[in-house]
Design a protein around this motif. Structure first.
Motif, short mmCIF file in Angstrom:
data_model
loop_
_atom_site.label_atom_id
_atom_site.label_comp_id
_atom_site.label_asym_id
_atom_site.label_seq_id
_atom_site.Cartn_x
_atom_site.Cartn_y
_atom_site.Cartn_z
N ARG A 64 4.94 -1.14 4.78
CA ARG A 64 5.27 -2.29 3.10
C ARG A 64 4.89 -1.04 2.68
O ARG A 64 6.27 -1.19 1.36
CB ARG A 64 3.38 -2.65 3.00
CG ARG A 64 3.23 -3.22 1.83
CD ARG A 64 1.99 -4.48 1.40
NE ARG A 64 1.61 -5.21 2.49
CZ ARG A 64 0.28 -4.55 3.11
NH1 ARG A 64 -0.49 -3.67 2.15
NH2 ARG A 64 0.09 -4.68 4.34
N ARG A 65 5.04 0.18 2.87
CA ARG A 65 4.89 1.40 1.87
C ARG A 65 6.05 1.58 1.70
O ARG A 65 7.22 2.28 0.17
CB ARG A 65 4.29 2.40 2.30
CG ARG A 65 4.22 3.13 1.01
CD ARG A 65 3.13 4.49 0.80
NE ARG A 65 2.63 4.80 2.49
CZ ARG A 65 1.84 4.78 3.44
NH1 ARG A 65 0.63 4.11 2.94
NH2 ARG A 65 1.47 4.72 4.34
N GLU A 110 -3.02 -2.22 11.45
CA GLU A 110 -3.81 -2.42 9.68
C GLU A 110 -2.62 -0.73 9.16
O GLU A 110 -2.37 -0.73 7.07
CB GLU A 110 -5.08 -2.08 9.13
CG GLU A 110 -5.24 -2.39 7.66
CD GLU A 110 -4.51 -3.76 7.06
OE1 GLU A 110 -3.70 -3.67 6.12
OE2 GLU A 110 -4.26 -4.70 8.14
N ARG A 160 -0.10 -1.27 6.84
CA ARG A 160 0.56 -0.33 5.37
C ARG A 160 2.09 0.46 5.05
O ARG A 160 2.26 0.63 4.24
CB ARG A 160 -0.54 0.46 5.29
CG ARG A 160 -1.28 -0.61 4.53
CD ARG A 160 -3.28 0.59 4.24
NE ARG A 160 -4.73 0.00 4.56
CZ ARG A 160 -5.26 0.34 5.43
NH1 ARG A 160 -5.51 1.64 4.76
NH2 ARG A 160 -6.55 0.10 5.39
#
Length: 87
Positions: A62-63, A55, A59
């Motif tokens: 994605r960031r 996870e 993230r």
């Protein structure tokens, strides 16, 4: 038999004008935030190549993608503003 010295002389003779111009260096400097954002995205993707992304990895990717998009938008706006000012 051809000597390497003659080849070396021909290669170094053109080195002076092959350097980037001031305008090219300015363009690179202007694009540097986008380049660094892409490097961060690539780093995040490389980390997940040999394992299942956690996870936290998801993230991070994605960031990093959002940062690349943000920097692309900022660069496009800067370029657009510079072109409008020159017209």
């Amino acid at each position: 038999m051809e000597h390497i010295v003659t080849v070396q002389g021909a290669v170094t003779a053109f080195a002076d004008f092959m350097e980037p111009t001031d305008a090219e260096l300015d363009a690179i400097e202007q694009e540097m935030p986008l380049i660094l954002a892409r490097v961060d995205l690539l780093d995040a993707q490389i980390i997940t190549l040999d394992r299942t992304p956690t996870e936290l990895d998801t993230r991070r990717i994605r960031r990093a993608r959002r940062r690349v998009l943000s920097e692309r938008r900022a660069l496009a706006n800067r370029t657009s503003d510079a072109n409008d000012g020159a017209a």
